[in-house]
Design an enzyme around this catalytic site. Sequence first.
Site, PDB file in Angstrom:
ATOM      1  N   SER A 131       0.863  -1.187   0.000  1.00  7.02           N
ATOM      2  CA  SER A 131       0.000   0.000   0.000  1.00  7.02           C
ATOM      3  C   SER A 131       0.895   1.231   0.000  1.00  7.02           C
ATOM      4  O   SER A 131       2.069   1.148   0.376  1.00  7.02           O
ATOM      5  CB  SER A 131      -0.859   0.012   1.269  1.00  7.02           C
ATOM      6  OG  SER A 131      -1.494   1.259   1.443  1.00  7.02           O
ATOM      7  N   TYR A 144      -2.244  -1.030  10.465  1.00 12.07           N
ATOM      8  CA  TYR A 144      -2.207  -1.194   9.007  1.00 12.07           C
ATOM      9  C   TYR A 144      -0.910  -0.611   8.438  1.00 12.07           C
ATOM     10  O   TYR A 144      -0.245  -1.247   7.610  1.00 12.07           O
ATOM     11  CB  TYR A 144      -3.430  -0.507   8.403  1.00 12.07           C
ATOM     12  CG  TYR A 144      -3.645  -0.764   6.932  1.00 12.07           C
ATOM     13  CD1 TYR A 144      -4.166  -1.973   6.478  1.00 12.07           C
ATOM     14  CD2 TYR A 144      -3.341   0.211   5.980  1.00 12.07           C
ATOM     15  CE1 TYR A 144      -4.373  -2.209   5.119  1.00 12.07           C
ATOM     16  CE2 TYR A 144      -3.541  -0.013   4.633  1.00 12.07           C
ATOM     17  CZ  TYR A 144      -4.068  -1.227   4.201  1.00 12.07           C
ATOM     18  OH  TYR A 144      -4.270  -1.446   2.854  1.00 12.07           O
TER      19      TYR A 144
HETATM   20  P1  NAP Z   1     -11.475  -5.918   0.248  1.00 13.73           P
HETATM   21  O1  NAP Z   1     -12.390  -5.557  -0.862  1.00 13.73           O
HETATM   22  O2  NAP Z   1     -11.918  -5.710   1.649  1.00 13.73           O
HETATM   23  O3  NAP Z   1     -11.040  -7.452   0.047  1.00 13.73           O
HETATM   24  C1  NAP Z   1     -10.239  -8.085   0.998  1.00 13.73           C
HETATM   25  C2  NAP Z   1     -10.046  -9.525   0.592  1.00 13.73           C
HETATM   26  O4  NAP Z   1      -9.254 -10.197   1.574  1.00 13.73           O
HETATM   27  C3  NAP Z   1     -11.349 -10.277   0.472  1.00 13.73           C
HETATM   28  O5  NAP Z   1     -11.267 -11.175  -0.611  1.00 13.73           O
HETATM   29  C4  NAP Z   1     -11.412 -11.050   1.785  1.00 13.73           C
HETATM   30  O6  NAP Z   1     -12.189 -12.204   1.587  1.00 13.73           O
HETATM   31  C5  NAP Z   1      -9.925 -11.373   2.018  1.00 13.73           C
HETATM   32  N1  NAP Z   1      -9.572 -11.614   3.417  1.00 13.73           N
HETATM   33  C6  NAP Z   1      -9.619 -10.734   4.447  1.00 13.73           C
HETATM   34  N2  NAP Z   1      -9.233 -11.335   5.584  1.00 13.73           N
HETATM   35  C7  NAP Z   1      -8.926 -12.606   5.263  1.00 13.73           C
HETATM   36  C8  NAP Z   1      -8.468 -13.734   6.019  1.00 13.73           C
HETATM   37  N3  NAP Z   1      -8.254 -13.678   7.351  1.00 13.73           N
HETATM   38  N4  NAP Z   1      -8.272 -14.899   5.367  1.00 13.73           N
HETATM   39  C9  NAP Z   1      -8.500 -14.994   4.030  1.00 13.73           C
HETATM   40  N5  NAP Z   1      -8.932 -13.969   3.263  1.00 13.73           N
HETATM   41  C10 NAP Z   1      -9.146 -12.791   3.884  1.00 13.73           C
HETATM   42  O7  NAP Z   1     -10.095  -5.162   0.119  1.00 13.73           O
HETATM   43  P2  NAP Z   1      -9.269  -4.626  -1.140  1.00 13.73           P
HETATM   44  O8  NAP Z   1      -9.392  -3.162  -1.128  1.00 13.73           O
HETATM   45  O9  NAP Z   1      -9.567  -5.407  -2.355  1.00 13.73           O
HETATM   46  O10 NAP Z   1      -7.806  -4.953  -0.616  1.00 13.73           O
HETATM   47  C11 NAP Z   1      -6.999  -5.975  -1.179  1.00 13.73           C
HETATM   48  C12 NAP Z   1      -5.563  -5.735  -0.743  1.00 13.73           C
HETATM   49  O11 NAP Z   1      -5.145  -4.472  -1.254  1.00 13.73           O
HETATM   50  C13 NAP Z   1      -5.380  -5.674   0.771  1.00 13.73           C
HETATM   51  O12 NAP Z   1      -4.143  -6.263   1.107  1.00 13.73           O
HETATM   52  C14 NAP Z   1      -5.328  -4.190   1.052  1.00 13.73           C
HETATM   53  O13 NAP Z   1      -4.618  -3.890   2.223  1.00 13.73           O
HETATM   54  C15 NAP Z   1      -4.627  -3.690  -0.189  1.00 13.73           C
HETATM   55  N6  NAP Z   1      -4.838  -2.275  -0.490  1.00 13.73           N
HETATM   56  C16 NAP Z   1      -6.081  -1.791  -0.745  1.00 13.73           C
HETATM   57  C17 NAP Z   1      -6.229  -0.457  -1.061  1.00 13.73           C
HETATM   58  C18 NAP Z   1      -7.559   0.170  -1.380  1.00 13.73           C
HETATM   59  O14 NAP Z   1      -7.617   1.394  -1.533  1.00 13.73           O
HETATM   60  N7  NAP Z   1      -8.626  -0.591  -1.554  1.00 13.73           N
HETATM   61  C19 NAP Z   1      -5.112   0.398  -1.083  1.00 13.73           C
HETATM   62  C20 NAP Z   1      -3.858  -0.140  -0.797  1.00 13.73           C
HETATM   63  C21 NAP Z   1      -3.731  -1.482  -0.512  1.00 13.73           C
HETATM   64  P3  NAP Z   1     -13.183 -12.821   2.702  1.00 13.73           P
HETATM   65  O15 NAP Z   1     -13.861 -11.688   3.408  1.00 13.73           O
HETATM   66  O16 NAP Z   1     -14.104 -13.679   1.887  1.00 13.73           O
HETATM   67  O17 NAP Z   1     -12.286 -13.602   3.572  1.00 13.73           O
END
Ligand code: NAP
Length: 249
Positions: A131, A144
């Site tokens: 991130s 985080y």
């Molecule tokens: P999201 O829509 O909340 O999706 C998170 C994913 O992680 C879901 O598929 C969830 O599936 C899975 N997950 C969460 N906890 C888990 C666990 N204990 N075991 C297995 N699976 C788990 O988030 P996103 O925005 O797509 O984020 C994806 C990645 O990108 C993350 O690492 C996040 O930190 C990073 N990121 C996001 C952003 C942003 O702006 N969105 C920015 C920078 C970095 P289930 O709920 O089905 O388990």
Amino acid sequence: MPDLTAFSLQGRCALVTGASRGIGAAIAAGLAAAGATVFGLSRSGTAPQAVTAIACDLADDAAIRRAFTQVARLDILVNAAGISLPAGQADELQRFRTTVATDLTGVYATILAAYPLLKQAGGGSIINVTSINSVRGFPGNPGYVAAKAGLAGLTRALAADYARDGIRVNALAPGYVATEMTAGSYADPAMHEDRRRHTMLGRWGQPDDMVGAAIFLASPASAYVTGQELFVDGGWTAKGLAISTDRTS
Ligand code: NAP
């Protein structure tokens, strides 16, 4: 002439964590479209079409090891699963621990489970989704920020350790992307605008914006790239002052 087949993932096998929605789902679908056989891991055990879903909680070491018994071959591992638990609650220390357990320790546990398969395949590519928090001090979410900074460090450490096995380890660092994780700030007009204006490109990212970089890092096109963190953030981390070319819409 550049060899554009180097971007193909035909014949490769990939596992993407966090594939049930958001960035992980987009990357899983993108790797499949580029030719890979893709497994998608999440707690809910759902995944996009063309991706084989595996239910697994990354907080459970034994469940992670069991999940990898379903995979016969592995060339690419994408660690996209993550959680964000903002501070300001009574149970702050527990929220910090839970965040680090999923976003950092859970990733390392996944990599350790994947390593024998990657080695057996004669090498491969690991992509850790970090991130802009890995290099910036965002307020209100120390767990985080610490976990993502740690994950960037883990990426460099393992790039050094696994180079001898032909396994490359890189990070893909998204900026603000419209997903369930950011739904609150996306829906709030002031927060939405604040984050939009902080980019150079003048917009939020979409999950599909992450796919090209993931295919690059997963494929032989990046054969000489390891230990790097590729920021896919609309210019967020490179930006100095507000610039006159800032887009207004
Ligand atoms: P999201 O829509 O909340 O999706 C998170 C994913 O992680 C879901 O598929 C969830 O599936 C899975 N997950 C969460 N906890 C888990 C666990 N204990 N075991 C297995 N699976 C788990 O988030 P996103 O925005 O797509 O984020 C994806 C990645 O990108 C993350 O690492 C996040 O930190 C990073 N990121 C996001 C952003 C942003 O702006 N969105 C920015 C920078 C970095 P289930 O709920 O089905 O388990």
